[in-house]
Write a protein that holds these residues in place. Structure first.
Motif, PDB file in Angstrom:
ATOM      1  N   VAL A  85       3.408 -15.597 -21.864  1.00 23.59           N
ATOM      2  CA  VAL A  85       3.630 -16.515 -22.987  1.00 23.59           C
ATOM      3  C   VAL A  85       2.356 -17.287 -23.288  1.00 23.59           C
ATOM      4  O   VAL A  85       1.936 -17.424 -24.438  1.00 23.59           O
ATOM      5  CB  VAL A  85       4.794 -17.481 -22.690  1.00 23.59           C
ATOM      6  N   ALA A  86       1.721 -17.810 -22.249  1.00 22.85           N
ATOM      7  CA  ALA A  86       0.478 -18.558 -22.425  1.00 22.85           C
ATOM      8  C   ALA A  86      -0.599 -17.688 -23.073  1.00 22.85           C
ATOM      9  O   ALA A  86      -1.349 -18.148 -23.938  1.00 22.85           O
ATOM     10  CB  ALA A  86       0.002 -19.099 -21.083  1.00 22.85           C
ATOM     11  N   LEU A  87      -0.659 -16.424 -22.666  1.00 18.47           N
ATOM     12  CA  LEU A  87      -1.643 -15.502 -23.247  1.00 18.47           C
ATOM     13  C   LEU A  87      -1.353 -15.208 -24.720  1.00 18.47           C
ATOM     14  O   LEU A  87      -2.263 -14.899 -25.486  1.00 18.47           O
ATOM     15  CB  LEU A  87      -1.666 -14.189 -22.454  1.00 18.47           C
ATOM     16  N   LEU A  88      -0.086 -15.324 -25.090  1.00 17.78           N
ATOM     17  CA  LEU A  88       0.294 -15.001 -26.472  1.00 17.78           C
ATOM     18  C   LEU A  88       0.082 -16.157 -27.452  1.00 17.78           C
ATOM     19  O   LEU A  88      -0.015 -15.927 -28.661  1.00 17.78           O
ATOM     20  CB  LEU A  88       1.770 -14.578 -26.524  1.00 17.78           C
ATOM     21  N   ILE A  89       0.027 -17.369 -26.980  1.00 16.53           N
ATOM     22  CA  ILE A  89      -0.027 -18.526 -27.883  1.00 16.53           C
ATOM     23  C   ILE A  89      -1.235 -18.466 -28.810  1.00 16.53           C
ATOM     24  O   ILE A  89      -1.127 -18.690 -30.022  1.00 16.53           O
ATOM     25  CB  ILE A  89       0.005 -19.838 -27.075  1.00 16.53           C
ATOM     26  N   PHE A  90      -2.398 -18.156 -28.257  1.00 16.98           N
ATOM     27  CA  PHE A  90      -3.611 -18.070 -29.082  1.00 16.98           C
ATOM     28  C   PHE A  90      -3.466 -17.020 -30.185  1.00 16.98           C
ATOM     29  O   PHE A  90      -3.656 -17.325 -31.372  1.00 16.98           O
ATOM     30  CB  PHE A  90      -4.828 -17.790 -28.194  1.00 16.98           C
ATOM     31  N   PRO A  91      -3.131 -15.763 -29.868  1.00 17.84           N
ATOM     32  CA  PRO A  91      -3.029 -14.766 -30.937  1.00 17.84           C
ATOM     33  C   PRO A  91      -1.877 -14.983 -31.917  1.00 17.84           C
ATOM     34  O   PRO A  91      -1.956 -14.530 -33.059  1.00 17.84           O
ATOM     35  CB  PRO A  91      -2.859 -13.440 -30.179  1.00 17.84           C
ATOM     36  N   VAL A  92      -0.826 -15.661 -31.476  1.00 19.00           N
ATOM     37  CA  VAL A  92       0.281 -15.930 -32.408  1.00 19.00           C
ATOM     38  C   VAL A  92      -0.191 -16.772 -33.590  1.00 19.00           C
ATOM     39  O   VAL A  92       0.187 -16.532 -34.741  1.00 19.00           O
ATOM     40  CB  VAL A  92       1.448 -16.637 -31.666  1.00 19.00           C
ATOM     41  N   PHE A  93      -1.049 -17.757 -33.317  1.00 18.98           N
ATOM     42  CA  PHE A  93      -1.461 -18.697 -34.367  1.00 18.98           C
ATOM     43  C   PHE A  93      -2.767 -18.312 -35.067  1.00 18.98           C
ATOM     44  O   PHE A  93      -3.102 -18.890 -36.097  1.00 18.98           O
ATOM     45  CB  PHE A  93      -1.588 -20.101 -33.783  1.00 18.98           C
ATOM     46  N   ILE A  94      -3.503 -17.354 -34.518  1.00 19.21           N
ATOM     47  CA  ILE A  94      -4.753 -16.915 -35.164  1.00 19.21           C
ATOM     48  C   ILE A  94      -4.430 -15.728 -36.068  1.00 19.21           C
ATOM     49  O   ILE A  94      -4.357 -14.585 -35.620  1.00 19.21           O
ATOM     50  CB  ILE A  94      -5.821 -16.543 -34.119  1.00 19.21           C
TER      51      ILE A  94
END
Length: 571
Positions: free
Chosen positions: A128-137
């Motif tokens: 989940v932590a790894l996904l947060i950046f690409p979700v919003f970029i």
């Protein structure tokens, strides 16, 4: 430090990295004035017109001066508000503030959907932590940073509507329910000011109507007076915020003039509906659009030949397949998860059949990413089949990280305004220079005199309205649209021309109008604005008397402008 705190900190760090990446790109670009096509074509002009002539869209002596782009200007007015305080460059602050806003709200939604899994598999939370950046970029969101484009603002309002509607599901107090309806109606009304947001307004509204029904059904399938009352209030607020559609209807016979004129048949435009440039065209493409667009990303919009970003579809396919996998496993979904899934899939369906344009899918891409986080947590809580689904999830996360880094690197080199990358020394000098806070393009005394003598401004080519709107001597003069490009069907319509000219003649009090024209004057093999402008003027029987060069645009000496001066006598 316990495992739960490590998870929280890692998620916060990922969130901060996403905000910093967007902020870095904004600061890199903002030292140059925004000269992107749509900003100069209509965004900046719309903001000024709406701000200075509220509650009307345009001046009383103008008749749809932007032609095809006479949109409701509420969100463009926000940029104009910042411009009035901070100058042209920092007038683009809403572009970054809205990105930060929807990241924070999206993060709050992620926390809400992950709260039930906090005591479970820690590996899934690392994912989940790894996904947060690409979700919003997102490519489209980041690409518009430091411009007057409004898509990020609409994505922010969409995210805010989603967040409040999810909180509304848990609300039981009658007084608070009314407040929620008023607030959500206001947000839906703001979204509806851009016609393309119908792909979100419909699913949002259907979900809200369902929630109103659930709160008032009294155990029976029956519509009562309270449901009707709350729904009516919601719809009325949307219509009140979009009151300018009534002005359009009384002036043209088409409330969303000139769009869908095949239905409304206004005399000022051909009785056809304007074709959308991007997206699916045939029935087959509308049904299977993701496959067509993955094969040919240019269907999604501009710049896809340079950077064929298909992250939106990867998110869609992962979410769809994960959803069916969990259905087969007979996993239960919470009310919150069903709400997110309904809004996402219905919005995606409407988007792909109606537009298929990636700029209109910023919120869609983020929402899909948020849902994928919820589904991954569900998958990793499975006891059987977790290996295969886990590998599938790891591949998805690897792609998302890879593509989001590519998006950042591409945006470091390019933006939609095609500004250069300054050195650190150059950037420092520019951000400390007086030009950084300029509101206006500076012209010499001779040019000022010519401009002051002008009665009207003519737009003979797109984009150009943003140029003259930054010139103090011209910004308050009425604009007449002569462009024969995207506005050709309008500006060659005799009824439109007659109405346009009559309003200008009556306000000036003369049958011969002195005009000024300003457009891009940079020499380039690709810049045909001069030839297009002369062609449009010739069509209207006009030959310019004088020509000048303006040596800057908002203090930027790399942007040259051409000024034409002459007289126009309508037939």
């Amino acid at each position: 430090m316990n495992k739960k705190n490590i998870i929280k900190i890692s998620m916060c760090v990922a969130m901060i990295l996403a905000i910093c990446a967007a902020l870095f790109l904004f600061l890199k670009r903002v030292v140059y004035p925004d000269n992107s096509f749509d900003t100069l074509n209509y965004h900046f002009f719309l903001g000024q017109e709406g701000f200075n002539n509220f509650p009307y869209q345009f001046k009383s002596n103008e008749f749809f001066p932007l032609g095809m782009h006479g949109f409701i200007p509420f969100f463009d007015m926000i940029g104009c508000f910042f411009y009035s305080f901070f100058g042209y460059r920092l007038g683009t602050l809403p572009s970054i503030l809205s990105i930060i806003g929807y990241m924070i709200i999206g993060y709050l939604i992620i926390k809400k959907i992950t709260v039930d899994y906090t005591k479970k598999n820690s590996i899934s939370f690392l994912m989940v932590a790894l996904l947060i950046f690409p979700v919003f970029i997102t490519q489209e969101g980041i690409f518009q940073t430091a411009t007057y484009f409004t898509d990020n603002l609409y994505a922010f309002v969409s995210m805010l509507f989603l967040y409040l509607s999810l909180k509304f599901t848990d609300e039981k107090r009658n007084k608070m329910i009314i407040y929620y309806i008023l607030g959500l109606g206001f947000l839906a009304g703001l979204l509806a000011t851009k016609l393309t947001n119908i792909i979100y307004v419909i699913p949002f509204s259907l979900f809200l109507m369902y929630e109103i029904y659930e709160k008032n059904k009294n155990g029976k399938f029956r519509i009562n007076a309270k449901m009707i009352w709350l729904t009516t209030i919601y719809i009325l607020i949307i219509l009140l915020i979009n009151f300018q559609i009534f002005f359009n209807f009384f002036r043209t016979g088409n409330p969303i003039f000139p769009y869908y004129n095949g239905i409304f048949k206004s005399v000022y435009y051909p009785k056809t509906s304007w074709p959308f440039n991007c997206g699916p065209k045939t029935l087959s493409q509308k049904i299977f659009y993701p496959f067509y667009a993955i094969k040919n990303p240019t269907m999604l919009g501009e710049v896809k030949e340079m950077f064929p970003d298909i992250k939106l579809f990867i998110v869609f396919f992962f979410t769809l397949l994960s959803f069916f996998f969990l259905l087969i496993k007979k996993r239960r979904f919470s009310k919150l998860e069903w709400a997110l899934l309904f809004i996402y899939f219905s919005s995606f369906f409407l988007w792909q059949i109606e537009f298929g344009y990636s700029r209109y899918g910023i919120f869609l891409e983020i929402l899909g990413g948020i849902i994928s986080i919820s589904l991954i947590l569900k998958i990793f809580s499975e006891k059987k089949g977790r290996l295969l689904s886990g590998v599938f999830s790891f591949l998805y996360i690897a792609y998302m990280l890879y593509q989001s880094i590519n998006i950042f690197l591409f945006n470091y080199q390019y933006d939609i305004s095609w500004r250069p990358t300054p050195s650190i020394d150059e950037w420092g000098k520019m951000i400390m220079s007086p030009e950084f806070f300029y509101k206006y393009t500076i012209v010499n005394k001779k040019i000022k005199k010519e401009m002051n003598n002008a009665d009207i401004v003519i737009q003979c080519v797109n984009p150009s309205s943003g140029y003259f709107s930054t010139i103090k001597e011209l910004k308050d003069k009425p604009m007449l649209n002569f462009d024969r490009g995207s506005n050709g069907d309008l500006t060659t319509n005799e009824n439109y021309k007659s109405k346009r000219d009559l309003l200008a003649i009556n306000s000036i009090g003369s049958k011969t109008l002195n005009f000024a024209i300003v457009f891009d004057g940079n020499k380039s093999p690709y810049n045909k604005d001069y030839e297009k402008c002369l062609s449009a003027l010739k069509y209207n029987g006009i030959v310019p008397d004088k020509q000048f060069t303006i040596d800057n645009f908002i203090g930027n000496k790399n942007n040259l402008l051409t000024l034409l001066i002459g007289k126009y006598t309508p037939k």
